[in-house]
Design an enzyme around this catalytic site. Structure first.
Site, PDB file in Angstrom:
ATOM      1  NE  ARG A  62      46.265  22.953  20.142  1.00  0.00           N
ATOM      2  CZ  ARG A  62      46.662  23.999  19.428  1.00  0.00           C
ATOM      3  NH1 ARG A  62      47.211  25.041  20.020  1.00  0.00           N
ATOM      4  NH2 ARG A  62      46.514  24.013  18.119  1.00  0.00           N
TER       5      ARG A  62
ATOM      6  CE  LYS B 153      37.463  22.348  12.864  1.00  0.00           C
ATOM      7  NZ  LYS B 153      38.627  23.237  12.738  1.00  0.00           N
TER       8      LYS B 153
HETATM    9  N1  BES Z   1      41.335  19.343  13.376  1.00  0.00           N
HETATM   10  C1  BES Z   1      41.736  20.689  13.301  1.00  0.00           C
HETATM   11  C2  BES Z   1      42.923  20.927  12.370  1.00  0.00           C
HETATM   12  C3  BES Z   1      42.700  20.627  10.918  1.00  0.00           C
HETATM   13  C4  BES Z   1      42.343  21.629  10.043  1.00  0.00           C
HETATM   14  C5  BES Z   1      42.882  19.350  10.437  1.00  0.00           C
HETATM   15  C6  BES Z   1      42.178  21.353   8.704  1.00  0.00           C
HETATM   16  C7  BES Z   1      42.713  19.081   9.086  1.00  0.00           C
HETATM   17  C8  BES Z   1      42.369  20.070   8.220  1.00  0.00           C
HETATM   18  C9  BES Z   1      42.120  21.193  14.692  1.00  0.00           C
HETATM   19  O1  BES Z   1      41.422  20.620  15.742  1.00  0.00           O
HETATM   20  C10 BES Z   1      41.820  22.636  14.725  1.00  0.00           C
HETATM   21  O2  BES Z   1      40.677  22.994  14.635  1.00  0.00           O
HETATM   22  N2  BES Z   1      42.858  23.454  14.849  1.00  0.00           N
HETATM   23  C11 BES Z   1      42.708  24.858  14.875  1.00  0.00           C
HETATM   24  C12 BES Z   1      43.612  25.393  15.962  1.00  0.00           C
HETATM   25  C13 BES Z   1      43.353  26.825  16.320  1.00  0.00           C
HETATM   26  C14 BES Z   1      41.999  26.982  16.946  1.00  0.00           C
HETATM   27  C15 BES Z   1      44.435  27.269  17.274  1.00  0.00           C
HETATM   28  C16 BES Z   1      43.080  25.403  13.513  1.00  0.00           C
HETATM   29  O3  BES Z   1      43.984  24.837  12.871  1.00  0.00           O
HETATM   30  O4  BES Z   1      42.463  26.352  13.063  1.00  0.00           O
HETATM   31 MN    MN Z   2      39.588  21.613  16.116  1.00  0.00          MN
END
Ligand code: BES
Ligand code: MN
Ligand code: ZN
Length: 499
Positions: free
Chosen positions: A349, A275
């Protein structure tokens, strides 16, 4: 803060907050303060000119003459027929926080309106105190030098109502629920160097003292069960993964349980699909789903709910390292289905896939509800006021929505469907962990989970937007909200307990 209930007499000192219905007519207590102050209250209302008892309005009179009160706060209730339990909570929370900033240590609150409510006064009064409790939550563990005048000053809150004995009884139950909400908020707020899979598992183990049966499954057991999908997420971290199973058996022996499943990523760096640095610190709250499940189990056990309930949480840390899972890896889940991991940041997931399957397989539950901070996309769609609800069962979905409305933990139902499902078919495995087009991200996440629930009635709550707030909400100060605890406790109480 100590909370108590008393009959409707004006206190001799401290702060006093009184409700005023739309129209601005004074209730009995306000009228009596007005009399003591020789018309001072009505004069102040006139001087303020815009105060009419509308919802959200308030008026503060300092040191009303003829009394030893520090302040009288008149709070608009709006139309009494619209004043519901949620409005009562917001009222209690707002008054408590306001007084806490003044230096006053005592406040008494009364609705001071007796006619027109659709809800019994003792219920509303208990909810005022409950709201004050929830809204006064603070996490102070790591503050070592806060100035005294920055600390909340309120020590004693008294709700004045003719039905004080029954309000007190109702509040005693709500107060226990508030404890479980705070417990969940604490877990979510703890920093990720302190709260990691093993230490979070230890917090879950503490529920044993309330009669919850807790099993902590370590890496060897998870390997034996074949949870390759969950283990893959954890493999880049120096913290080993855990799955914790909590059972509260308050119902008929052998009756199938309700099941709550939680995503517990104690820190989500994204893994090798790293990230961006900005905002990454927020990803300590990526275990909020698991904390809500643990808090719900605590709440059910604390009130000895007449239900069989299981909570299963998957606890991992998602980190990049030489051992980390690579984009392109294929893992085999406990269900036997294979997954091509195209983005290591779509890890929630992968964790839930194994935990949902395990819960379904082992417990054959009446239903499963999972809570997960699953996608950023749900924040784009719904913001921070409502969670995303996905379900294969209309009855369960409807029940969740009404429990959420009643408790101020709202959700909005989103679609599922074959057309979305196709999007996660992989070229080389049974599925991939992200969609093809990069659209409808929250739905794609839910479709992925659905491949692991079989025919079990199931609902998925994407709480990425509701688990953590960047600004205060009356009953949830900025930070961890504890979203889910009140909701699931209510769902069980309304539909799944033996009467
Ligand atoms: N934990 C994150 C989602 C999230 C984002 C929670 C902001 C709280 C605040 C999740 O694991 C994630 O990174 N999701 C990705 C999915 C994508 C890679 C398909 C996302 O939402 O960008
Ligand atoms: Mn994630
Ligand atoms: Zn995540």
């Amino acid at each position: 803060m100590k909370v108590s209930f008393a009959g409707t007499t004006i206190p001799s000192d401290g702060a006093l907050a009184l409700g005023v219905a739309k129209g601005g007519k004074l209730g009995a207590l306000a009228a009596s303060v007005d009399k003591k102050s020789k018309g001072g209250v009505r004069r102040a209302i006139k001087a303020a000119s815009r105060f009419e008892g509308d919802k959200g309005q308030s008026l503060e009179i300092l040191a009303p003459s003829g009394t030893r009160l520090s302040r009288l706060i008149l709070v608009g209730l709006g139309k009494p027929e619209d004043f519901d339990t949620r409005a009562a909570e917001v009222l209690g929370a707002n008054v408590a926080r306001r007084v806490s900033a003044t230096g006053d240590t005592k406040v008494a609150i009364a609705l001071d309106v007796t006619k027109g409510f659709k809800i019994d006064e003792d219920k509303l009064s208990a909810r005022i105190a409950f709201g004050a409790r929830l809204g006064s939550y603070r996490f102070d563990r790591y503050r070592t030098k806060e100035k005294p005048d920055k600390k909340p000053s309120l020590k004693q809150l008294t709700v004045l109502t003719a039905g004080n004995t029954s309000a007190q009884k109702r509040f005693a139950i709500l107060d226990k629920l508030a404890e479980s909400v705070s417990f969940t908020r604490d877990l979510v707020t703890e920093p990720p160097n302190v709260l990691f899979p093993k230490s979070l598992a230890a917090h879950a183990e503490s529920l044993a003292s309330l009669g919850v049966k807790v099993e902590v499954l370590g890496i060897a057991k998870l390997q034996k069960l074949g949870m390759g999908s969950l283990i893959g997420v954890a493999q880049g971290s120096s913290h080993e993964p855990y799955v914790v199973v909590m059972q509260w058996n308050g119902g008929k022996p052998k009756a199938p349980p309700v099941a709550f499943i939680g995503k517990g990523v104690t820190f989500d760096s994204g893994g090798l699909s790293l990230k961006p640095a900005s905002g990454m610190e927020e990803m300590k709250f990526d275990m909020a789903g698991s904390a809500a499940v643990i808090g719900t189990m605590r709440a059910l056990a604390a009130r000895k709910a007449k239900v069989n309930a299981v909570g299963v949480v998957g606890l991992v840390e998602n980190m990049p390292s030489a051992n980390a899972q690579r984009p392109g890896d294929v893992v085999t889940s406990m269900s036997g289905q294979t997954i091509e991991v195209l983005n290591t940041d779509a890890e929630g997931r992968l964790v839930l896939a194994d935990v949902l399957w395990y819960a379904k397989d082992r417990f054959k539950p009446v239903f499963m509800v999972d809570l997960a901070t699953l996608t950023g996309a749900i924040i784009v769609a719904l913001g921070h006021n409502q969670a995303g609800l996905f379900s294969n069962n209309d009855e369960l979905a409807t029940r969740l929505v009404s429990a959420g409305d009643a408790e101020g933990e709202k959700m909005w139902r989103m679609p599922l469907g074959e057309d979305y499902d196709k999007d996660i078919d992989s070229d080389i495995a049974d599925m991939k962990n992200i969609g093809t087009g990069g659209k409808a991200g929250s739905i794609i996440g839910a479709q992925f989970l659905q491949r692991f629930v079989g025919d079990t009635p199931w609902a998925h709550l994407d709480i990425a937007g509701t688990a953590w707030l960047n600004k205060d909400n009356p009953t949830a100060p900025k930070g961890a909200t504890g979203y889910g605890v009140r909701l699931l406790n209510r769902l069980v109480a309304d539909h799944y307990e033996e009467k």
